[in-house]
Scaffold this motif. Structure first.
Motif, PDB file in Angstrom:
ATOM      1  N   UNK A 160       0.857  -1.184   0.000  1.00 51.45           N
ATOM      2  CA  UNK A 160       0.000   0.000   0.000  1.00 51.45           C
ATOM      3  C   UNK A 160       0.891   1.231   0.000  1.00 51.45           C
ATOM      4  N   UNK A 161       0.303   2.362  -0.341  1.00 55.79           N
ATOM      5  CA  UNK A 161       1.057   3.607  -0.352  1.00 55.79           C
ATOM      6  C   UNK A 161       1.153   4.214  -1.733  1.00 55.79           C
ATOM      7  N   UNK A 162       2.152   5.051  -1.909  1.00 57.24           N
ATOM      8  CA  UNK A 162       2.345   5.787  -3.146  1.00 57.24           C
ATOM      9  C   UNK A 162       2.523   4.845  -4.329  1.00 57.24           C
ATOM     10  N   UNK A 163       1.757   5.057  -5.369  1.00 55.34           N
ATOM     11  CA  UNK A 163       1.907   4.275  -6.590  1.00 55.34           C
ATOM     12  C   UNK A 163       1.248   2.920  -6.566  1.00 55.34           C
TER      13      UNK A 163
ATOM     14  N   UNK B 269      -5.040 -11.687  11.196  1.00 56.31           N
ATOM     15  CA  UNK B 269      -4.474 -11.235   9.924  1.00 56.31           C
ATOM     16  C   UNK B 269      -4.653  -9.747   9.710  1.00 56.31           C
ATOM     17  N   UNK B 270      -5.642  -9.143  10.362  1.00 62.05           N
ATOM     18  CA  UNK B 270      -5.927  -7.723  10.146  1.00 62.05           C
ATOM     19  C   UNK B 270      -5.009  -6.807  10.946  1.00 62.05           C
ATOM     20  N   UNK B 271      -4.506  -7.277  12.085  1.00 64.90           N
ATOM     21  CA  UNK B 271      -3.761  -6.380  12.970  1.00 64.90           C
ATOM     22  C   UNK B 271      -2.526  -5.783  12.292  1.00 64.90           C
ATOM     23  N   UNK B 272      -1.669  -6.563  11.630  1.00 61.43           N
ATOM     24  CA  UNK B 272      -0.494  -5.947  10.997  1.00 61.43           C
ATOM     25  C   UNK B 272      -0.850  -4.983   9.870  1.00 61.43           C
ATOM     26  N   UNK B 273      -2.035  -5.139   9.265  1.00 61.27           N
ATOM     27  CA  UNK B 273      -2.419  -4.194   8.215  1.00 61.27           C
ATOM     28  C   UNK B 273      -2.630  -2.798   8.785  1.00 61.27           C
ATOM     29  N   UNK B 274      -2.937  -2.697  10.084  1.00 57.85           N
ATOM     30  CA  UNK B 274      -3.068  -1.388  10.713  1.00 57.85           C
ATOM     31  C   UNK B 274      -1.717  -0.695  10.834  1.00 57.85           C
ATOM     32  N   UNK B 275      -0.649  -1.492  10.933  1.00 59.69           N
ATOM     33  CA  UNK B 275       0.695  -0.909  10.926  1.00 59.69           C
ATOM     34  C   UNK B 275       0.958  -0.242   9.578  1.00 59.69           C
ATOM     35  N   UNK B 276       0.539  -0.891   8.506  1.00 56.22           N
ATOM     36  CA  UNK B 276       0.655  -0.279   7.185  1.00 56.22           C
ATOM     37  C   UNK B 276      -0.184   1.000   7.113  1.00 56.22           C
ATOM     38  N   UNK B 277      -1.424   0.912   7.580  1.00 56.04           N
ATOM     39  CA  UNK B 277      -2.345   2.038   7.481  1.00 56.04           C
ATOM     40  C   UNK B 277      -1.783   3.300   8.128  1.00 56.04           C
ATOM     41  N   UNK B 278      -1.058   3.125   9.246  1.00 58.72           N
ATOM     42  CA  UNK B 278      -0.604   4.290  10.015  1.00 58.72           C
ATOM     43  C   UNK B 278       0.851   4.657   9.745  1.00 58.72           C
ATOM     44  N   UNK B 279       1.399   4.178   8.634  1.00 57.95           N
ATOM     45  CA  UNK B 279       2.810   4.452   8.321  1.00 57.95           C
ATOM     46  C   UNK B 279       3.080   5.918   8.008  1.00 57.95           C
ATOM     47  N   UNK B 280       2.050   6.673   7.676  1.00 58.74           N
ATOM     48  CA  UNK B 280       2.221   8.113   7.431  1.00 58.74           C
ATOM     49  C   UNK B 280       2.611   8.851   8.706  1.00 58.74           C
ATOM     50  N   UNK B 281       2.192   8.291   9.839  1.00 61.85           N
ATOM     51  CA  UNK B 281       2.420   8.924  11.146  1.00 61.85           C
ATOM     52  C   UNK B 281       1.910  10.371  11.108  1.00 61.85           C
ATOM     53  N   UNK B 282       2.606  11.278  11.738  1.00 65.32           N
ATOM     54  CA  UNK B 282       2.151  12.681  11.791  1.00 65.32           C
ATOM     55  C   UNK B 282       2.801  13.529  10.710  1.00 65.32           C
ATOM     56  N   UNK B 283       3.389  12.895   9.697  1.00 66.55           N
ATOM     57  CA  UNK B 283       4.263  13.619   8.769  1.00 66.55           C
ATOM     58  C   UNK B 283       3.699  13.702   7.351  1.00 66.55           C
ATOM     59  N   UNK B 284       4.008  14.799   6.716  1.00 67.71           N
ATOM     60  CA  UNK B 284       3.612  15.053   5.329  1.00 67.71           C
ATOM     61  C   UNK B 284       4.730  14.531   4.433  1.00 67.71           C
ATOM     62  N   UNK B 285       4.719  13.232   4.192  1.00 62.04           N
ATOM     63  CA  UNK B 285       5.791  12.564   3.442  1.00 62.04           C
ATOM     64  C   UNK B 285       5.329  12.383   1.997  1.00 62.04           C
ATOM     65  N   UNK B 286       6.091  12.859   1.028  1.00 69.14           N
ATOM     66  CA  UNK B 286       5.638  12.814  -0.369  1.00 69.14           C
ATOM     67  C   UNK B 286       5.457  11.413  -0.932  1.00 69.14           C
ATOM     68  N   UNK B 287       6.276  10.462  -0.510  1.00 71.90           N
ATOM     69  CA  UNK B 287       6.213   9.118  -1.091  1.00 71.90           C
ATOM     70  C   UNK B 287       6.420   8.072  -0.003  1.00 71.90           C
TER      71      UNK B 287
ATOM     72  N   UNK C 225      -7.025  15.243   6.213  1.00 77.63           N
ATOM     73  CA  UNK C 225      -5.824  14.943   5.434  1.00 77.63           C
ATOM     74  C   UNK C 225      -5.867  13.501   4.950  1.00 77.63           C
ATOM     75  N   UNK C 226      -5.868  13.342   3.634  1.00 78.81           N
ATOM     76  CA  UNK C 226      -5.834  11.995   3.053  1.00 78.81           C
ATOM     77  C   UNK C 226      -4.379  11.532   2.975  1.00 78.81           C
ATOM     78  N   UNK C 227      -4.059  10.457   3.698  1.00 75.47           N
ATOM     79  CA  UNK C 227      -2.677   9.989   3.751  1.00 75.47           C
ATOM     80  C   UNK C 227      -2.343   9.141   2.531  1.00 75.47           C
ATOM     81  N   UNK C 228      -1.060   8.891   2.382  1.00 79.15           N
ATOM     82  CA  UNK C 228      -0.598   8.019   1.303  1.00 79.15           C
ATOM     83  C   UNK C 228      -1.080   6.582   1.504  1.00 79.15           C
ATOM     84  N   UNK C 229      -1.477   6.258   2.732  1.00 82.92           N
ATOM     85  CA  UNK C 229      -1.807   4.871   3.076  1.00 82.92           C
ATOM     86  C   UNK C 229      -3.305   4.578   3.050  1.00 82.92           C
ATOM     87  N   UNK C 230      -4.108   5.566   2.703  1.00 78.46           N
ATOM     88  CA  UNK C 230      -5.531   5.328   2.570  1.00 78.46           C
ATOM     89  C   UNK C 230      -6.385   5.799   3.730  1.00 78.46           C
TER      90      UNK C 230
END
Length: 787
Positions: A167-170, A338-356, A417-422
């Motif tokens: 998940x994420x950019x691209x 199986x769903x719990x680690x997907x939340x780690x992906x979901x929150x990978x943006x953290x508090x930051x405005x990361x372009x990619x 704010x729509x994150x890169x991770x959805x």
């Protein structure tokens, strides 16, 4: 009717929990307090090896013991119970409540005994003889991914429970990835931080272990269950489905629940077995988990390996983030495993405005206890990986860690704010949270204090972390059971209020906070409001309490139902007061005409008329009871900043937490005292993970930390006095503006303490240390540095 006093507004007040007197006096009712005439006790024979085929299972001696009612093997129970279901759409191997031919982790049940008391049942369990053909234990996560030393489930090659998802950019909706932007971000970087990080396996260890009483009544064809669960309605639905009963035939009760921490969301084999055994025998049965069982039979938490790459410019602006996650989920998929680690992906943006950003995830089977939700459930892992990388970037560039974060925050004017991770962050002001925390901690003075201590030869360090988490878990699209919550509010004939909520608290204080809201809504004393929960025969529908959702979702349903009752009550009061309903005021337990307080009618007066409506006002039905379902359109996203100071003993390596400042923004606070209690609890568990907690297996798949002799738990003496400050940024997702706070302490604390410890040991060239920060580990670093 004149009133003698004015009731204070209760929402926002520090009111002590109404639940506490009965609990601290020992007057609560837990599962083990339930006693039924003729009740039998069950005990489980559990595997003492991690992986093996059952070659012989002899229960004859156990069956012959006096007081033994029955013994069931896995094969026998397979005829009574369907394979255990999961709550995620991912592929899953067949999982029987009792192993039939192969055991796959230490603690997996292979037989169950039913006896007159738990002592006879335990003796009978000891009399059962099991012979295994040992198979290689799959313990090492990365080796397991190669199918070595064995494949645990034949249908899952190389032990891959969930093949890589991205998940994420691209990454498009189908999961297809275009690497152009992420590659460009790393190509443009002046510096790249790369680190392998372990978020270790933990044992939840609620104060009250699990337990269940099942009572099937053949004459009625009905089953009543008492269980230490976080979600009795889900328990009812799943047990009914497993036993082929209608939901109306099953009543599930969650009495007092002595902590859950996510581990009691799952519906366990023991609950299905107790129900099936009670139905088969026509007898009530009880099972109470022993602490040694809890270490291996209750789901574990965390256990995610992260490969983190962070690309940035020389001035600290982050350009890109890669996060490769490998999750050790143990031997089986449980309800939400199986769903719990997907939340780690979901929150990978953290508090930051990361372009990619690009995150990938693989889930792997091993011969260990299955994992599932544990306080924070996927979000602490994301916070930890990203915040540690930000600290390493700050150290590499020699920039203050607060300043590096400031340069990368999502601006407050970009929300939602729509994150890169959805995810779509609802509201936030991360820079303000940082500033409040820096001021509260005295950041510059702390740095001077640290530097002065170092001149004295002491090993002192500072840590700082930001966090944002997904809470108020609600939209039905994200939950297999639905994401709404239900409530019913009734004004009784005596004018007092009874409310039933589908939220099922186990320490959250909902009996207090929900009563505060209704008391204010109706203008009545707190003691005139009763909150009912945890019984599917009393509460029509519900989802449960997890994901910090009880206030944001359950509380909203409650005030919606309350508003409907209040509106109807006004319609009954209008004729009595010869006034229009829009002109009525609800205050001090009186309904009166606006501007004419002496004209009022008591709640009892109006309720009496509503239940004996002579004459019945046109367009009204008798009674004062309404219900509501609330389905949020989005999750909520509370946030905060934590700062810590840690000292490491140069001689022993023992870390000591000297200071911890936590600034948390959970939106509107109904009861700040309860909020602080929730934060304290989360901090205790986060600090425990950072410093001392870890579930450790040996090469044979034996849990070496299988008791409190070996699994360390934090104590009050391990903590300084926590310094808490609250910010309030209301959410637009619900009318309360509340976000949720029960898990916040676990997110900010772990990276904060690791950062402070790394800072304390910086003179030894340390850049990162994996949790837990055991003294022996730190001592070796110090000794290695000296050498």
């Amino acid at each position: 009717m004149a009133t003698t006093h004015v009731l204070p507004k209760l929402v926002g007040q520090r009111i002590k929990r109404r639940e506490d007197p009965r609990l601290i006096q020992g007057r609560g009712t837990y599962v083990d307090d339930v006693k039924i005439v003729g009740m039998q006790h069950i005990a489980f024979k559990r595997s003492d090896i991690a992986h093996g085929r059952i070659r012989r299972l002899d229960v004859s001696v156990a069956k012959a013991l006096e007081g033994v009612e029955a013994v069931f093997t896995g094969a026998q129970l397979a005829e009574l119970i369907r394979p255990m279901p999961i709550g995620t759409p991912f592929p899953s191997p067949t999982h029987r409540a009792i192993a039939v031919d192969v055991v796959r982790y230490v603690g997996e049940a292979v037989a169950v005994v039913v006896a007159r008391d738990r002592y006879v049942a335990r003796d009978a369990v000891d009399a059962i003889v099991v012979e295994y053909e040992p198979l290689p234990a799959v313990v090492d996560l990365e080796r397991a991914m190669t199918g070595q030393p064995a494949v645990i489930h034949a249908d899952f090659p190389n032990n891959i429970a969930l093949p890589q998802i991205a998940s994420g950019t691209g990454v498009d909706a189908s999961g297809k990835a275009d690497d152009t932007k992420i590659d460009q971000a790393f190509a443009a970087a002046d510096v790249v931080i790369s680190q392998r990080m372990v978020n270790q396996r933990l044992v939840p260890n609620a104060m009250e272990p699990r337990g269940v009483v099942a009572h099937y009544e053949p004459g009625k064809g009905s089953l009543t269950m008492w269980s230490s669960t976080q979600n009795p309605h889900i328990l009812r639905s799943m047990v009914a489905g497993m036993l082929g009963l209608g939901e109306s035939q099953v009543r599930a009760i969650a009495p007092e629940v002595g902590g859950g921490f996510g581990a009691k969301i799952n519906i366990y084999a023991e609950e299905y077995v107790a129900a099936a055994v009670s139905k088969a025998l026509g007898l009530p049965v009880k099972w109470i988990e022993e602490r040694t069982e809890a270490f291996v039979a209750t789901t574990h938490g965390r256990d995610i390996l992260g490969y983190v790459d962070l690309a940035a410019t020389k001035d600290g602006k982050v350009l890109g983030l890669k996060l490769r996650l490998i999750a050790d989920i143990g031997a089986y998929n449980m309800l939400l495993t199986a769903a719990i680690p997907t939340l780690t992906m979901l929150m990978a943006n953290a508090t930051y405005d990361i372009p990619a950003i690009r995150a990938t995830l693989v889930e792997v089977f091993t011969n260990k206890t299955p994992t599932d939700a544990y306080r924070g459930a996927g979000r602490p892992e994301a916070t930890y990986f990203v915040e540690r990388a930000m600290d390493m970037l700050a150290a590499e560039l020699r920039i203050d860690p607060a300043e590096v974060r400031r340069r990368n925050f999502i601006p407050s004017d970009k929300f939602p704010y729509a994150t890169q991770m959805g995810a779509v962050y609802d509201s936030g002001d991360y820079e303000k949270a940082l500033d409040v925390a820096l001021a509260a901690a005295g950041w510059e003075a702390l740095k001077a204090e640290r530097d002065a201590a170092r001149k004295q030869g002491r090993l002192v360090g500072l840590g700082l972390s930001m966090y944002v988490e997904v809470c108020g878990v609600g939209p039905s699209a994200s939950l297999p059971t639905g994401g709404w919550e239900h409530a019913q509010v009734t004004v009784e004939r005596d004018g007092r209020i009874t409310a039933a909520t589908g939220a099922s608290p186990h320490g959250q204080g909902n009996e207090t906070t929900f009563a505060q809201m209704l008391a204010d809504q109706f203008g009545v004393p707190l003691e005139h409001v009763t909150i009912l929960h945890g019984d599917t025969a009393v509460v029509k529908q519900g989802i449960g309490t997890f994901g910090s959702r009880s206030q944001a979702v359950g509380g909203t349903a409650l005030v919606m139902a309350g508003a409907r009752v209040k509106a109807k009550m006004a319609k009954f009061a209008g004729p009595l007061l010869e006034a229009h309903e829009a002109d009525l005021v609800f205050e001090n337990g009186i309904i009166s005409v606006k501007g004419l307080p002496t004209s009022g009618k008591s709640f009892k007066d109006v309720a009496s008329y509503a239940y004996v409506p002579v004459p019945l006002p046109e367009g009204l039905e008798p009674g004062l009871s309404e219900e509501a379902f609330f389905e949020p359109k989005n999750n909520t996203y509370p946030f905060g900043c934590h700062i810590s100071m840690v000292e490491v003993d140069r001689q022993t390596g023992e870390p000591r937490l000297l200071k911890l400042v936590a600034v948390d923004d959970a939106g509107t606070l109904i009861n700040p005292l309860i909020v602080e209690g929730q934060i304290h609890g989360g901090l205790a568990q986060g600090i425990g993970q950072a410093l001392i907690e870890e579930a450790v297996y040996d090469e044979q798949g034996q849990l070496l930390t299988g008791s409190f002799m070996d699994y360390a738990m934090p104590r009050a003496t391990d903590f300084p006095r926590f310094e808490l400050q609250a910010m309030v940024t209301p959410t637009p997702v619900n009318p309360l503006g509340a976000k949720g706070v029960g898990e916040a302490g676990t997110l900010g604390s772990t990276p904060c303490l690791v950062a402070a410890t790394v800072d304390a040991l910086r003179e030894f060239g340390v850049k990162h240390i994996d949790m837990s920060l055991r003294p022996e580990k730190l001592w070796r670093i110090i000794q290695g540095g000296r050498a």
